[in-house]
Design an enzyme around this catalytic site. Structure first.
Site, PDB file in Angstrom:
ATOM      1  N   PRO A 173       0.712  -1.117  -0.080  1.00 42.08           N
ATOM      2  CA  PRO A 173       0.014   0.079   0.016  1.00 42.08           C
ATOM      3  C   PRO A 173       0.854   1.295  -0.052  1.00 42.08           C
ATOM      4  CG  PRO A 173      -1.001  -1.652   1.462  1.00 42.08           C
ATOM      5  CD  PRO A 173       0.424  -2.266   1.039  1.00 42.08           C
ATOM      6  N   CYS A 174       0.418   2.297  -1.053  1.00 40.62           N
ATOM      7  CA  CYS A 174       1.409   3.179  -1.171  1.00 40.62           C
ATOM      8  C   CYS A 174       1.186   4.639  -0.596  1.00 40.62           C
ATOM      9  CB  CYS A 174       1.674   3.581  -2.715  1.00 40.62           C
ATOM     10  SG  CYS A 174       0.198   3.826  -3.599  1.00 40.62           S
TER      11      CYS A 174
END
Length: 357
Positions: free
Chosen positions: A82-83
């Site tokens: 998850p960025c």
């Protein structure tokens, strides 16, 4: 004896609805599993990729479990942690979600535990600068300590035929030998545009949908925003509006920071980056170039390069616009997954570990 592609197994960490996996599926790879802790991704992932979705927090996953799925095949481990903690928006937020920040360390832990032959990691470019690069450098140093050959670059998606101005950090690593991403396939003269991607769709009005395609659904606009949008030129934004239509906050000097909100896309340019709120007019330049509405879920999916036959929901009873928009915005564009998969194909051919059937 050279390996065939059927003797290769791919596992996708943080798989979401399967954008990255689908690129590998299109290229004929054997994707055996995807892992994610968001259960509502299960249907789309399994339906479109014919691979098992494991609803599991990656922090609880062990390398031995991955190896049991890999079997005796060439092992390819891919994923996009998850960025959000590393995005440009999140740089403005002091309080980080430490669980998400640490997921890249979990990725490297699993690499150490299951020793894949090839690794691909995709994330936002800001990861290079996050916390003085320590997280990304730690990831690189783990790979180096395990004798991987490493290549990474910031990819401008239009250079690879993806019709949005998304930039992504793409890393490839291999124990077999030197590896690199394919050279760009497009130039500004032949970038794929918004018109190329969505120009064939039937027109719809704000608050309505195409009866032949429930995903081609546009959000309802109130009378004021509809009036504002009618003043907005293609490629323009709120600066096109008469003063009486401007919110007070837009009239101040600080209004300059609102940038492209309420803007329209351009037909003959790539779109802006799709986000988890990309079907909302006030969340960016997500207005249709010509029609008086924000883009639909279908248009967002096409701009993300999902095929039109990709199934996002099981039935109208499970249809949820906000969930689907979030899934689409969080996804890796399948075409970028294809580029990564094609790069790995070329690498395997070079090192005689794979041959076409």
């Amino acid at each position: 004896m050279a390996k065939k592609q059927s003797d290769i197994a791919v596992i996708d960490l943080f798989c979401g609805i399967g954008g990255l996996s689908h690129g590998f599926v299109i290229e004929g790879f054997n994707v055996v599993a995807g892992y994610d802790n968001v259960l509502n991704c299960k249907y789309a992932y399994e339906k479109n990729n014919k691979a098992k979705f494991h609803h599991k927090d990656v922090t609880l996953l062990k390398g031995s479990e991955l190896n049991s799925l890999f079997g005796e095949n060439i092992k390819i481990l891919i994923g996009c942690a998850p960025c959000q903690p590393f995005s440009s928006y999140s740089f403005k937020i002091k309080q980080k979600d430490e669980h998400k920040v640490n997921l890249l360390y979990e990725f490297s832990r699993l690499i150490k535990e299951c020793s894949p032959d090839i690794v691909s990691m995709e994330n936002v470019p800001q990861l290079l600068n996050f916390n003085k690069s320590s997280i990304f450098n730690d990831f690189i140093n783990v790979l180096k300590s395990l004798d991987y050959h490493i290549d990474y670059k910031i990819v401008y998606c239009p250079d690879y035929g993806i019709p949005q101005t998304r930039k992504r950090l793409v890393l490839l690593a291999s124990k077999l030998g030197k590896i690199s991403l394919l050279t760009p396939t497009h130039t500004p003269e032949n970038y794929v545009t918004v018109r190329d991607a969505i120009g064939h769709l039937n027109p719809v009005k704000a608050g309505e949908y195409d009866k032949a395609d429930p995903l081609h659904r546009a959000r309802l606009l109130n009378a004021l925003n509809l009036k504002r949008l009618r003043y907005t030129k293609e490629g323009g934004g709120w600066k096109d509006w008469p003063k009486e239509l401007l919110p007070e906050c837009f009239k101040k000097d600080s209004g300059k920071t609102y940038g492209s909100v309420y803007g329209r896309m351009r037909w003959d340019k790539p779109s802006p980056t799709m986000t988890t709120h990309c079907t909302g007019l006030g969340n960016g330049r997500f207005g249709h170039p010509q029609q008086d509405r924000a883009i639909t879920l279908r248009e967002a999916a096409l701009l993300q390069t999902f095929p039109e036959n990709y199934q996002f929901f099981e039935s109208m009873e499970t249809y949820n616009t906000s969930i689907i928009c979030k899934q689409i915005g969080n996804a890796v564009p399948p075409m970028l997954g294809q580029i990564v998969a094609q790069s790995i194909k070329e690498h395997l051919k070079k090192y005689k570990s794979w041959q076409k059937k």
